[in-house]
Design a protein around this motif. Structure first.
Motif, mmCIF file in Angstrom:
data_model
loop_
_atom_site.group_PDB
_atom_site.id
_atom_site.type_symbol
_atom_site.label_atom_id
_atom_site.label_comp_id
_atom_site.label_asym_id
_atom_site.label_seq_id
_atom_site.Cartn_x
_atom_site.Cartn_y
_atom_site.Cartn_z
ATOM 1 N N ASN A 32 0.740 -1.109 -0.189
ATOM 2 C CA ASN A 32 -0.029 0.077 0.039
ATOM 3 C C ASN A 32 0.813 1.316 0.132
ATOM 4 O O ASN A 32 2.036 1.192 0.389
ATOM 5 C CB ASN A 32 -0.912 -0.053 1.231
ATOM 6 N N THR A 36 0.557 3.682 7.030
ATOM 7 C CA THR A 36 0.472 2.575 7.687
ATOM 8 C C THR A 36 1.705 1.807 6.942
ATOM 9 O O THR A 36 2.402 1.261 7.659
ATOM 10 C CB THR A 36 -0.553 1.814 7.782
ATOM 11 N N LYS A 101 -5.669 3.495 0.573
ATOM 12 C CA LYS A 101 -6.905 2.861 1.180
ATOM 13 C C LYS A 101 -7.930 3.922 1.547
ATOM 14 O O LYS A 101 -9.106 3.740 2.059
ATOM 15 C CB LYS A 101 -6.782 1.976 2.460
ATOM 16 N N VAL A 103 -7.562 6.375 4.047
ATOM 17 C CA VAL A 103 -7.981 6.974 5.544
ATOM 18 C C VAL A 103 -7.362 8.395 5.778
ATOM 19 O O VAL A 103 -8.195 9.084 6.201
ATOM 20 C CB VAL A 103 -7.326 5.921 6.549
ATOM 21 N N TRP A 125 -10.355 7.013 15.812
ATOM 22 C CA TRP A 125 -9.448 6.262 15.073
ATOM 23 C C TRP A 125 -8.375 6.062 16.014
ATOM 24 O O TRP A 125 -7.795 4.609 16.067
ATOM 25 C CB TRP A 125 -8.819 7.035 13.937
ATOM 26 N N SER A 135 -4.291 -0.909 13.163
ATOM 27 C CA SER A 135 -4.777 0.420 12.628
ATOM 28 C C SER A 135 -5.926 0.279 11.617
ATOM 29 O O SER A 135 -6.773 1.252 11.923
ATOM 30 C CB SER A 135 -3.573 0.675 11.649
ATOM 31 N N SER A 136 -6.341 -0.695 10.921
ATOM 32 C CA SER A 136 -7.482 -0.731 10.252
ATOM 33 C C SER A 136 -8.636 -0.944 10.837
ATOM 34 O O SER A 136 -9.769 -0.287 10.611
ATOM 35 C CB SER A 136 -7.239 -2.130 9.305
ATOM 36 N N LEU A 140 -11.651 1.865 10.527
ATOM 37 C CA LEU A 140 -12.904 1.468 10.010
ATOM 38 C C LEU A 140 -13.924 1.785 11.289
ATOM 39 O O LEU A 140 -15.130 2.313 10.706
ATOM 40 C CB LEU A 140 -13.167 -0.132 9.979
ATOM 41 N N HIS A 178 -10.981 -1.625 2.012
ATOM 42 C CA HIS A 178 -10.621 -2.256 3.424
ATOM 43 C C HIS A 178 -11.201 -3.628 3.206
ATOM 44 O O HIS A 178 -11.126 -4.316 4.279
ATOM 45 C CB HIS A 178 -10.827 -1.453 4.606
ATOM 46 N N ASN A 181 -8.781 -6.161 4.536
ATOM 47 C CA ASN A 181 -8.716 -6.070 6.163
ATOM 48 C C ASN A 181 -9.843 -6.823 6.946
ATOM 49 O O ASN A 181 -9.742 -7.317 7.673
ATOM 50 C CB ASN A 181 -8.479 -4.739 6.159
ATOM 51 N N GLU A 190 -5.668 -10.320 11.001
ATOM 52 C CA GLU A 190 -5.149 -8.959 10.644
ATOM 53 C C GLU A 190 -3.941 -8.663 11.394
ATOM 54 O O GLU A 190 -3.905 -8.729 12.711
ATOM 55 C CB GLU A 190 -6.310 -7.787 10.743
ATOM 56 N N SER A 197 3.143 -7.045 7.322
ATOM 57 C CA SER A 197 1.572 -7.517 6.733
ATOM 58 C C SER A 197 1.609 -8.490 5.851
ATOM 59 O O SER A 197 2.762 -8.963 5.406
ATOM 60 C CB SER A 197 1.007 -6.336 6.078
#
Length: 198
Positions: A32, A36, A101, A103, A125, A135-136, A140, A178, A181, A190, A197
């Protein structure tokens, strides 16, 4: 809309990592281009700069829309700018429509559209990411709350302002980006903050 898309599609994570000699961020971690994944290079300052610049480009798109349009069209133009800035970040033309993504850019556009909502989302967040160490999950949760907050700040209505609808669409874009994720969150695989990752 075109200007917002172009602003949103500036890949700061890719540019900063390349300029600092870290190589192509798309070949690191999750692949990504967002903050992050930049953090996975081990360079916290670079990750912070990516987060800040990705947020600023979203906010700038919204502010330019307000400046360029008459007051009676300001909310509509700013809401469209918010949506297209996030689309630009997530699906940039010059990266084969494979971007981040959304964010940081999403938080940037929300801070410009509604500072109270933006600050609330940032807090959600941070708390969500700190509690779950994912983090995800924090992101979300923040974007799930965002349209609700905008709705209540808009007098419990989707009429009179396009902001709540823009919030729904921005949240949908980010949830779509996401989806992998979300699948990993559901099956417990995750990565947590600080882990690599898969």
């Amino acid at each position: 809309m075109l200007l917002s898309y172009m602003l949103g599609s500036i890949p700061f994570g890719l540019l900063l990592t390349a300029a600092s000699g870290q190589g192509d961020i798309r070949q690191i971690g999750s692949g990504n281009i967002g903050a992050t994944n930049v953090l996975r290079t081990g360079n916290k300052k670079l990750a912070a700069a990516t987060l800040l610049l990705d947020g600023l480009k979203g906010a700038l798109a919204v502010l330019i829309a307000w400046v360029m349009t008459p007051p009676e069209l300001g909310d509509r133009a700013a809401s469209l700018a918010a949506i297209f800035a996030v689309l630009g970040h997530c699906f940039p033309l010059w990266l084969g429509f494979r971007g981040g993504k959304g964010v940081a850019t999403g938080l940037g556009v929300v801070l410009a559209l509604s500072p109270v909502t933006g600050l609330a989302c940032c807090l959600i967040w941070l708390v969500g990411a700190k509690v779950t160490r994912i983090s995800s999950a924090g992101a979300l949760l923040a974007f799930a709350c965002m349209p609700v907050i905008l709705f209540f700040l808009n007098g419990h209505s989707f009429s009179g302002s396009e902001k709540p609808l823009a919030g729904v669409l921005v949240a949908c874009i980010i949830f779509v980006r996401h989806r992998a994720n979300i699948a990993r969150l559901l099956n417990g695989t995750e990565p947590r903050i600080g882990q690599s990752s898969h």
